[in-house]
Enzyme design. Sequence first.
Site, short mmCIF file in Angstrom:
data_model
loop_
_atom_site.label_atom_id
_atom_site.label_comp_id
_atom_site.label_asym_id
_atom_site.label_seq_id
_atom_site.Cartn_x
_atom_site.Cartn_y
_atom_site.Cartn_z
N ASP A 25 -4.29 1.27 -9.34
CA ASP A 25 -5.74 1.13 -9.52
C ASP A 25 -6.10 1.01 -11.00
O ASP A 25 -6.92 0.17 -11.39
CB ASP A 25 -6.46 2.36 -8.93
CG ASP A 25 -6.18 2.52 -7.45
OD1 ASP A 25 -5.53 1.64 -6.87
OD2 ASP A 25 -6.61 3.54 -6.89
N GLU A 31 0.83 -1.21 0.00
CA GLU A 31 0.00 0.00 0.00
C GLU A 31 0.87 1.26 0.00
O GLU A 31 1.88 1.32 0.71
CB GLU A 31 -0.91 -0.03 1.23
CG GLU A 31 -2.26 0.58 1.01
CD GLU A 31 -3.12 -0.17 0.00
OE1 GLU A 31 -3.03 0.15 -1.21
OE2 GLU A 31 -3.86 -1.06 0.41
#
Length: 385
Positions: free
Chosen positions: A170, A34
């Site tokens: 993404d 992340e």
Amino acid sequence: MNSTATLVLKHFGEKFLGSPKLYFSPGRINLIGEHIDYNDGYVMPAAIDKGIYFSIAENQIDTIHFYAIDFDEHFSISIHGIQINSGWRNYVLSVVNEFNLLGISLRGFNCVFGGDIPQGAGMSSSAALEGGLAFALNEMFAVGLDRVALALLCQRAEHNFPNVNCGIMDQFANMMGKKDQVILLDCKTLEQSYFPLVKEGYKIVLINSKVHHSLAAGEYNIRRQKCEQGLAILTSLLSIQSFRDITSADELEIGKSAMTLKQYNCCKYVVEEIRRTKKAAKLLQSNDMKGFGKLMLETHEGLSKLYEVSCDELDFLVDQAKLFPAVIGSRLMGGGFGGCTINIVEEAGVENFIQQTIIAYEQQFNIHSEAYIVETSDGTAKLPH
Ligand code: GLA
């Protein structure tokens, strides 16, 4: 057909003439890795079966019309007058703008879209919005960009009008996802490999905190800046080019005195998360799900204490998850400051975990959370109808 897809087609029929094409553009989860896509790290996302449906057709005039079902909002603009706007408009207009910047002149079109992906839940509804439109325009106007080029176009679009300096994760997952697979993506080279998403006996469960702190986009760009500043200091002192070249904690310490505490903490998190993600990929390959889950907990700790992108609600959900022996890994997912936690849960304990967590969270924050058991999907695609 999915009910959202049916709705999108129905609205198109009511508002516009012509026979539209139908597309589905997925949201994503991320197992680990992340805030390191923009730091040359590795990430492990997968496309999911929640996303945004688009119905779209050329209209033979120089105007673009959008209807956003979820907001019940119309928006029209001349194809010659594309400029920055606000809210969801910025995402779609920025995609059109990117085609213009490539020197591709689009013609007018009508587009209706609507989704079943919760917004602000950290499942990247923004990449789904960009990806679906980009994919449809690429086909409709025979532009000929491949999926990776489209992902990069969408990333540039998000940087531009919405002004979020996101990494590539993404948009890549949105275009390149494969059903039942997780992508291991090297964000520096864009090399990718695929693994089966879940091992026998486990489910992936998202718990939606239902909070979305409005500072998220601004704070996101600040984190990115801190990392860039920290890296500039490190590269001036060490013979490295990227965070991934730092192999020991001692190397990072060399830069510490030249950095602010925030810069140092961000760099420390990034170096550790890159190392964790590499290790996690090996554990996943060797079927060590418990080891994988432990790394997810470490990631949350780093995101909360070092990177400072968590919030009370997400910390509570992760602490809560640790109380359940069936939960082997838990952490906040996506940009942070709200949205979902991602949890790996032994199948037999899923129901109990969900029920108890929803109750405990409601008692603590007076917010009714939601849980989703993840189903994966292929990347953005045209659907038959
Ligand atoms: C957002 C961004 C991604 C990534 C994640 C955090 O979803 O769009 O590029 O940085 O946050 O990992």
